[in-house]
Write an enzyme that holds these catalytic residues in place. Structure first.
Site, PDB file in Angstrom:
ATOM      1  N   ASP A 163       0.877  -1.165   0.000  1.00 39.21           N
ATOM      2  CA  ASP A 163       0.000   0.000   0.000  1.00 39.21           C
ATOM      3  C   ASP A 163       0.919   1.221   0.000  1.00 39.21           C
ATOM      4  O   ASP A 163       1.953   1.218   0.661  1.00 39.21           O
ATOM      5  CB  ASP A 163      -0.883   0.006   1.245  1.00 39.21           C
ATOM      6  CG  ASP A 163      -1.628   1.313   1.404  1.00 39.21           C
ATOM      7  OD1 ASP A 163      -2.423   1.655   0.522  1.00 39.21           O
ATOM      8  OD2 ASP A 163      -1.388   1.997   2.424  1.00 39.21           O
ATOM      9  N   THR A 205       0.319   4.939   0.639  1.00 39.36           N
ATOM     10  CA  THR A 205       0.257   5.965   1.681  1.00 39.36           C
ATOM     11  C   THR A 205       0.465   5.369   3.070  1.00 39.36           C
ATOM     12  O   THR A 205      -0.250   4.468   3.482  1.00 39.36           O
ATOM     13  CB  THR A 205      -1.093   6.699   1.632  1.00 39.36           C
ATOM     14  OG1 THR A 205      -1.289   7.226   0.324  1.00 39.36           O
ATOM     15  CG2 THR A 205      -1.122   7.834   2.647  1.00 39.36           C
ATOM     16  N   ASP A 258      -1.124  -0.465   6.091  1.00 38.85           N
ATOM     17  CA  ASP A 258      -1.037   0.377   7.282  1.00 38.85           C
ATOM     18  C   ASP A 258      -2.366   0.727   7.933  1.00 38.85           C
ATOM     19  O   ASP A 258      -2.388   1.428   8.943  1.00 38.85           O
ATOM     20  CB  ASP A 258      -0.315   1.688   6.942  1.00 38.85           C
ATOM     21  CG  ASP A 258      -1.194   2.627   6.126  1.00 38.85           C
ATOM     22  OD1 ASP A 258      -1.844   2.143   5.181  1.00 38.85           O
ATOM     23  OD2 ASP A 258      -1.238   3.834   6.432  1.00 38.85           O
TER      24      ASP A 258
END
Length: 699
Positions: free
Chosen positions: A386, A388, A588
C-alpha cells in the site's frame, strides 16, 4: 515499607521486604511504579520473600533506595502491565527449565539407586499410558513409540536411558508452552489500550475513576490529546478525531453528537462526552487478542510437517524392531533398534529452530506472530505495497502553489494558510508550515471559519466568501467554475501531488499541491527485495494514475494499480494467489485489512495503525523498510537450517539403527549416541542465523 538491602553493587540493588510485604497481584504495581522513573532500567518484584531487584542508571542509587523505603502496600493498586507479564513468563520458563535439570541430576547424585529407579518407573507410567491410549484410538503415533521405548528400557532395567528420554520429552513440552504464552503476552502488550483511569462525566463536575469501575452506558469525557479507551457514541461536544488506528488515513475527522467512536482512536482537538457501548475488554481490539489467544494455527507448516514425519516413521521403527528380533532372535539387538528414536530430534529441533528465529527477529525489532509466517515469507515470490503510510510517511508537505486569476502565489498561500491554521489535520499543517517556511505572515481578518466534514473550509474574507478544499467541494458543492484551461494547468504542474483548491469571491484563486514523499529508504528497500528473490513487486494506491506512475518510477517499481478501493486491494491479492503466486502484503490501516487477511503473509510497519498491526502477521517495530529484506534472509536461513537438520537426523539415526541391528552397538550406547546427537542438533538450532558482527558492520 521496611526493606533490608541484601545486595548492593553499582547500578544494581536488591531489597528484602519480608514474605508478607505485598501480594502477587501487587508485583506488577511495584514494577510499573519503579519503571515510571527515568533512572530505572529494570525491576523484578517477588511476593514470596518480598524481594525487589532494581537496576538503575549510574548516579541514581539514592532515588532507588528512597522509592523502596517509601513504598506502602496499602497505597498500591493492582494494575494491568503486559510488559511485566512477558518478563514473568521468561522468569517462569527459566525457573521451570532449571528445576527439570536439577531434578534430573540431583536425583541421580543423592537418591539411592532403588528409590531413583522407583521414581523413574513412576514417571514413565504417564508416557506408557499415553501410548496405550493412542493405540486404543487406533493411532500409531510418536506417543506410542515414546511409550514403547520407555517400556523397553524399564523392562531391561535400563533406568538411566529411560530417564534421559523422559527428560528430553519434558523439555519439548516446556518449550511449546513457553512459546505460546510468550507470543500471546507480546501481542497483547502491543495491541492493548493502556488506560488505567477515565473521567466520568457528571452534571456538576467530572470524576476520575479506575477503568475497572467503568460500566456500559456510563458517559466519559475525553479531551485533546487523549486516547479513546472504549467503543461508544458521542453525546456532547465535537472534536477532531484521528482514526488512523481504524482507517490508516492520516487526516483527522470532525465528529459530533451521534457519531460512533472506537477504542484506540485519538482526540486531536476538542472535547467530547462518550456513552460507553463496549468496555475495553469487549472492544474490537480485545476480541482480536482473544482470537489470537485461542488460535492453534501458529505453527510453521514445516513444523507440522516435522511432527507428521515423526509420526509416519513410527511404524517403520516398530517394523525394524520386529525384523531384528525375528532374524537375530536377540532381544538386546532389537531393543538397540527401538532406542533409535527419530522423533525426539525431529520434534525438538524444529520448534527450537523456529523459536530461536522468532526471538532473533524480536531482537531486531520485528514481531512475528508464529513460525508459519516466517515459512510463508521465505516461500513468497510477490510483495504488494500500500502506498500511503507504507512506502510514504503519511506526512504531507506543500510542494507547489499555483496562482490563478488576480492573486500571486504568495497571496494565494497567505489566504490558504489563514483559513487552514484553525484546523489540526495533516494537510492543514502542511499548508501552514509551507507558509511559515516561505516567511509569509498569514494573519488576516475574517469571519468565523466553518468546517464542512470531509470537504473543506468556508469563511468570509474582506467581505468576500472564501473557500478551500477538494475539487468536489469547490466545484460541485459550491458551484465555482473551473475552466478547462485552468484544470489543464493544474494537472500539468501538480505532477504526483494531491491538489487543494482555493476560491475567493466566487472565482478560483489558486491551487496548492500537496505531496506525501516516499520514505528515504524506500528505493533501497525495493532494490534489496528484488535481490532477495522477490520477482513481483506491486504498489497499490488510491492516488491518480499519474501520481502513482511518478512514485513507482522513483522507487523502481514496474507494476502498480491506481485509484483502488479496499475491496480492489483484496481482489488483486486474491487474483495473484489464484495465478500461483505466494503473496506478502504490506499495509497500514483498516482499509488494507481485507488485503492483509487475504495474503499468504502480511506485514505492518511501526507507524501503521493499531488495527493494521493486529491484522498483520509480522510487525516491524522500527521505521526502516529495508527490514523487509532482512526478514526474507532470516526466514530463508531458517528453512535451510530445518531442512539440513532433517537430513542429518535421518542419516545419523539410520546409521545408529543399522549398527544396533547388526550388533555393533549395545542399547545403552545406542541410546547415548542418539540422545547426544539430539542435544547437539538442538544446541545448533539455538544459535543465531545471522552473523551479528556482520550485521553491526552493515549498520
Amino acid at each position: 515499607m521496611k526493606a533490608q538491602i541484601v545486595y548492593d553493587k553499582p547500578c544494581r540493588i536488591r531489597f528484602r521486604c519480608g514474605s508478607n510485604a505485598f501480594t502477587k497481584e501487587l508485583e506488577r504495581s511495584i514494577h510499573k511504579l519503579v519503571m515510571s522513573n527515568t533512572w530505572a532500567i529494570a525491576c523484578e518484584a517477588h511476593y514470596e520473600n518480598g524481594g525487589i531487584l532494581i537496576r538503575y542508571k549510574e548516579g541514581h542509587r539514592a532515588e532507588a533506595v528512597k522509592l523502596v523505603r517509601n513504598l506502602r502496600g496499602s497505597d498500591l493498586a493492582p494494575v494491568s502491565d503486559n510488559q511485566y507479564d512477558t518478563e514473568e513468563i521468561d522468569r517462569t520458563f527459566k525457573s521451570d527449565l532449571a528445576k527439570l535439570v536439577m531434578q534430573r541430576y540431583i536425583r541421580k547424585a543423592i537418591l539411592p539407586a532403588p528409590i531413583g529407579a522407583a521414581l523413574i518407573v513412576y514417571s514413565g507410567l504417564k508416557y506408557i499410558a499415553k501410548g496405550v491410549s493412542a493405540l486404543f484410538d487406533g493411532k500409531l503415533t510418536v506417543e506410542v513409540l515414546d511409550g514403547a521405548s520407555i517400556s523397553a528400557c524399564l523392562i531391561q532395567k535400563n533406568y538411566n536411558t529411560a530417564g534421559t528420554v523422559m527428560f528430553l520429552l519434558s523439555v519439548s513440552g516446556l518449550l511449546e508452552d513457553y512459546t505460546r504464552a510468550r507470543t500471546r503476552a507480546a501481542l497483547t502488550d502491543s495491541l492493548a489500550i493502556k488506560a488505567d483511569q477515565v473521567w466520568l462525566a457528571g452534571k456538576d463536575a467530572d470524576t476520575l475513576i479506575p477503568m475497572s469501575q467503568l460500566q456500559v452506558d456510563d458517559c466519559i469525557r475525553v479531551r485533546t490529546g487523549s486516547v479513546i479507551p472504549v467503543d461508544g457514541q458521542i453525546t456532547e461536544g465535537e472534536a477532531y478525531i484521528n482514526e488512523a488506528s481504524m482507517t490508516g488515513e492520516p487526516l483527522a475527522v470532525m465528529k459530533s453528537a451521534g457519531a460512533s467512536v472506537f477504542a484506540g482512536t485519538v482526540v486531536e482537538e476538542g472535547s467530547v462526552v462518550i456513552k460507553v457501548r463496549k468496555l475495553s475488554s469487549d472492544t474490537k481490539i480485545s476480541k482480536i487478542i482473544e482470537l489470537i489467544d485461542n488460535s492453534e494455527n501458529l505453527k510453521a507448516g514445516v513444523q507440522s510437517k516435522a511432527e507428521r514425519l515423526a509420526d509416519s516413521i513410527v511404524p517403520y521403527s516398530f517394523l525394524a524392531f520386529g525384523l531384528t528380533l525375528l532374524f537375530t532372535r536377540n532381544v538386546t539387538k532389537a531393543v538397540s533398534v527401538l532406542m533409535v528414536d527419530y522423533s525426539c530430534a525431529i520434534k525438538l529441533s524444529t520448534p527450537i529452530a523456529v523459536i530461536s528465529a522468532i526471538k532473533e527477529a524480536a531482537d531486531d525489532d520485528v514481531t512475528v506472530k508464529g513460525g508459519k509466517y516466517l515459512e510463508e515469507y521465505a516461500l513468497a515470490d510477490s510483495i504488494v505495497f500500500d502506498k500511503t503510510g507504507t512506502l510514504t510517511n503519511a506526512e504531507p508537505v506543500l510542494e507547489k502553489v499555483i496562482a490563478l486569476g488576480d492573486y500571486s502565489e504568495a497571496e494565494t498561500l497567505k489566504i490558504a494558510a489563514c483559513l487552514e491554521e484553525h484546523f489540526p489535520h495533516s494537510v492543514a499543517r502542511a499548508i501552514v508550515k509551507g507558509a511559515a517556511d516561505r516567511d509569509i505572515d498569514h494573519a488576516e481578518e475574517h469571519a468565523e471559519v466553518q468546517y464542512i466534514v470531509a470537504h473543506g473550509i468556508s469563511t468570509t474574507l474582506h467581505g468576500k466568501r472564501a473557500i478551500i478544499g477538494s475539487r468536489h467541494f469547490v466545484c460541485e458543492d459550491e458551484g465555482i467554475e473551473i475552466t478547462d484551461e485552468q484544470q489543464a494547468e493544474i494537472d500539468e504542474k501538480s505532477g504526483a501531488c494531491s491538489v487543494v483548491y482555493l476560491a475567493v469571491g466566487d472565482k478560483l484563486t489558486g491551487a496548492l499541491c500537496i505531496s506525501d514523499p516516499p520514505r528515504p529508504e524506500a528505493e533501497e528497500a525495493v532494490k534489496q527485495l528484488k535481490e532477495a528473490g522477490i520477482t513481483n513487486i506491486v504498489m497499490l494506491t488510491g492516488d491518480s494514475a499519474k501520481a502513482a506512475e511518478i512514485t513507482a518510477q522513483k522507487l523502481g517499481i514496474s507494476d502498480f494499480r491506481a485509484q483502488v478501493l479496499p475491496e480492489d486491494k483484496h481482489r488483486y491479492v486474491q487474483q495473484l494467489k489464484e495465478h500461483g503466486h505466494r503473496v506478502i502484503m504490506v499495509g497500514d490501516g483498516i482499509n488494507d485489512a481485507p488485503a492483509l487477511a487475504a495474503a499468504n503473509v502480511s506485514v505492518a510497519m511501526s507507524d501503521a495503525s493499531d488495527i493494521a498491526k493486529e491484522t498483520a502477521d509480522i510487525t516491524v517495530r522500527g521505521a526502516d523498510l529495508t527490514q523487509l529484506a532482512a526478514i526474507r534472509q532470516l526466514s530463508e536461513k531458517l528453512m535451510h537450517r530445518i531442512n539440513s537438520n532433517y537430513r542429518f537426523i535421518l542419516l545419523f539415526n539410520s546409521v545408529l539403527l543399522l549398527s544396533g541391528a547388526f550388533g555393533l552397538l549395545q542399547p545403552s550406547a545406542s541410546a547415548l549416541l542418539h540422545n547426544a546427537s539430539t542435544m547437539a542438533i538442538c544446541a545448533k538450532s539455538m544459535t543465531p542465523l545471522e552473523d551479528k558482527k556482520r550485521k553491526k558492520k552493515n549498520k
